[in-house]
Design an enzyme around this catalytic site. Structure first.
Site, mmCIF file in Angstrom:
data_model
loop_
_atom_site.group_PDB
_atom_site.id
_atom_site.type_symbol
_atom_site.label_atom_id
_atom_site.label_comp_id
_atom_site.label_asym_id
_atom_site.label_seq_id
_atom_site.Cartn_x
_atom_site.Cartn_y
_atom_site.Cartn_z
ATOM 1 C CD1 TRP A 134 -109.436 119.383 4.827
ATOM 2 C CD2 TRP A 134 -109.641 121.413 5.133
ATOM 3 N NE1 TRP A 134 -110.080 119.397 4.224
ATOM 4 C CE2 TRP A 134 -110.764 120.917 4.690
ATOM 5 C CE3 TRP A 134 -109.330 122.663 5.610
ATOM 6 C CZ2 TRP A 134 -112.068 121.264 4.113
ATOM 7 C CZ3 TRP A 134 -110.817 123.515 5.599
ATOM 8 C CH2 TRP A 134 -111.453 122.707 4.856
ATOM 9 C CD GLU A 185 -115.568 113.761 6.348
ATOM 10 O OE1 GLU A 185 -114.731 114.355 6.047
ATOM 11 O OE2 GLU A 185 -116.525 114.121 5.875
ATOM 12 C CD1 TRP A 190 -110.456 115.066 5.853
ATOM 13 C CD2 TRP A 190 -109.144 113.239 5.333
ATOM 14 N NE1 TRP A 190 -111.648 113.925 5.662
ATOM 15 C CE2 TRP A 190 -111.050 112.978 5.714
ATOM 16 C CE3 TRP A 190 -108.893 111.807 4.688
ATOM 17 C CZ2 TRP A 190 -111.760 111.823 5.827
ATOM 18 C CZ3 TRP A 190 -109.320 110.606 4.773
ATOM 19 C CH2 TRP A 190 -111.322 110.368 4.984
ATOM 20 C CE1 TYR A 256 -118.865 114.095 -0.221
ATOM 21 C CE2 TYR A 256 -118.182 113.396 1.510
ATOM 22 C CZ TYR A 256 -118.929 114.929 0.971
ATOM 23 O OH TYR A 256 -119.424 115.678 1.838
ATOM 24 C CD GLU A 290 -119.656 116.225 4.465
ATOM 25 O OE1 GLU A 290 -119.365 116.851 6.460
ATOM 26 O OE2 GLU A 290 -118.500 116.272 4.096
ATOM 27 C CD1 TRP A 321 -119.338 119.523 0.297
ATOM 28 C CD2 TRP A 321 -120.414 119.382 2.712
ATOM 29 N NE1 TRP A 321 -118.309 119.843 1.430
ATOM 30 C CE2 TRP A 321 -118.587 119.798 2.371
ATOM 31 C CE3 TRP A 321 -120.468 119.329 3.806
ATOM 32 C CZ2 TRP A 321 -118.884 121.292 3.874
ATOM 33 C CZ3 TRP A 321 -120.764 119.732 5.355
ATOM 34 C CH2 TRP A 321 -119.636 120.539 4.363
ATOM 35 N NE ARG A 322 -118.295 124.320 -0.158
ATOM 36 C CZ ARG A 322 -117.948 125.368 -0.454
ATOM 37 N NH1 ARG A 322 -118.586 126.054 -1.098
ATOM 38 N NH2 ARG A 322 -117.031 124.869 -0.541
HETATM 39 C C1 BMA Z 1 -115.244 120.549 1.548
HETATM 40 C C2 BMA Z 1 -115.611 121.359 0.398
HETATM 41 C C3 BMA Z 1 -114.631 122.312 0.775
HETATM 42 C C4 BMA Z 1 -115.253 123.709 1.620
HETATM 43 C C5 BMA Z 1 -114.912 122.390 2.874
HETATM 44 C C6 BMA Z 1 -115.864 123.159 3.924
HETATM 45 O O1 BMA Z 1 -115.648 119.411 1.348
HETATM 46 O O2 BMA Z 1 -116.467 122.119 0.149
HETATM 47 O O3 BMA Z 1 -115.047 123.717 -0.941
HETATM 48 O O4 BMA Z 1 -114.533 124.698 2.355
HETATM 49 O O5 BMA Z 1 -115.393 121.574 2.665
HETATM 50 O O6 BMA Z 1 -116.610 123.547 3.934
#
Ligand code: BMA
Length: 371
Positions: A134, A185, A190, A256, A290, A321-322
């Protein structure tokens, strides 16, 4: 004689049709080719539901064998698993989100054994400055292209990625096919590879170099390559840095929800319509690579907002996503419900739709066998 004449005439056409039906790696392993063919026809049936880091942790837990927030809520695992290689280039034992690479390999084998699909991203550090992904800096992409001052460093990083990918094997010693999501992306500003940080030609050069290095130099033949932008408003914008049809298997974008349901649904609908056309024109597999609505504050979001849009477009998979849970500074981050979360009952309804394919459907689909 006549038959022979016809055969010779038709040969180039037949070869062309055949070539169109293969991944960009003409030496791809049988499992990879089979997966490619299944993914290609999947949109007629429905789409796989995927989740980043699903088996590694969820909201309020980490590293519990067999656990998954999606499984806790639906009784089923996702049909696609996303993993992330950031920090592998630094020889770090854990990735940038705290997942040990040794465990990641096991999770990948576990998901594959159940018939799930694997996709991997890489938020690699800035090779010019040593900053994070980033932290853009002018000239970064140019510096890692052949002839650039950091090309050797970048190659050494790709060697580490290749070694990890080569260690992904199934029970019969076969390589586990992986959808590699490079430089994602890339229309946003970013990441060091994104937006105005490099020219379209530089990005294309980086893409071509990276694919050639992994496929031809390192001889990895179990990869499919996903090209994905962030939000986009025109087909031209999506295509601006497109590396070319011979360099991409899967076409996608990330998005998102950050505003109202209606605004999100309208924008998603437009982007999926454009993606569907682009994927058909370029003969690629369309995917929502994503997505998410952080914190899922709307208890009927899955069937009320997301599903009506997804079901009207051709798409092979979507990946949420996570579920990081609580993060420093009082933030939280999660994109699928955990047991007890407000949208969990609605997610169960979403899961029940015949068009949404989780693990049980993936297992039945036998994606690694010939169609
Ligand atoms: C971003 C967030 C961060 C993460 C990054 C890489 O969108 O979820 O917390 O470190 O992705 O997985």
């Amino acid at each position: 004689m006549r038959q022979f004449f016809l055969c010779v005439c038709c040969l180039p056409l037949v070869m062309k049709i055949h070539a169109q039906g293969l991944p960009i790696d003409k030496q791809a392993t049988p499992e990879t080719v089979n997966l490619f063919h299944h993914l290609k026809s999947l949109p007629q049936k429905g789409f796989l539901f995927g989740h980043q880091d699903d088996l590694a942790y969820g909201v309020g837990w980490k590293d519990i064998p067999g656990r998954s927030d999606i499984k806790d809520v639906t009784g089923d695992y996702p049909g696609l698993y996303g993993w992330e290689l950031g920090r592998i280039e630094l020889d770090h034992p854990d990735n940038l989100d705290g997942v040990p690479f040794d465990k990641m390999r096991q999770y990948i084998q576990e998901g594959y054994r159940r018939g799930g699909v694997i996709t991997i991203s890489w938020h690699l550090n800035n090779p010019l400055t040593g900053g994070t992904a980033w932290q853009p800096a002018p000239g970064t992409v140019a510096s890692i292209l052949p002839g650039g001052e950091k090309n050797a460093l970048y190659r050494s990083w790709l060697d580490k990625v290749a070694a990890f990918l080569q260690s992904l094997k199934g029970d019969h010693g076969e390589y586990i096919p992986v959808i590699l999501r490079l430089f994602h992306e890339l229309n946003g500003n970013w990441f060091w590879w994104g937006g105005n940080q490099c020219t379209p030609d530089e990005l294309r050069g980086l893409w071509h170099f990276t694919v050639s290095y992994l496929r031809d130099t390192k001889q990895l033949h179990h990869l499919l390559y996903a090209y994905n932008t962030d939000n986009f408003t025109t087909p031209e914008a999506w295509l601006e840095k497109y590396p070319g049809d011979e360099w991409v298997d899967i076409a996608g974008f990330d998005t998102y929800q950050r505003n109202s349901n209606a605004a999100f649904a309208t924008a998603l609908d437009k982007m999926l319509a454009m993606l569907g056309t682009l994927a058909a024109q370029h003969d690629k597999i369309p995917a929502l690579t994503e997505f998410g609505y952080n914190g899922l504050p709307d208890s009927s979001w899955w069937t009320g907002t997301l599903m009506p849009v997804l079901q009207s477009h051709p798409i092979a998979y979507v990946m949420a996503w996570r579920n990081a849970g609580d993060e420093p500074g009082g933030h939280h981050e999660y994109y699928v419900p955990y047991a007890g979360q407000a949208s969990a009952p609605d997610f169960v309804k979403f899961h029940a739709s015949p068009r949404v394919l989780f693990q049980e459907a993936a297992t039945k689909g036998k994606f690694y066998k010939k169609k």
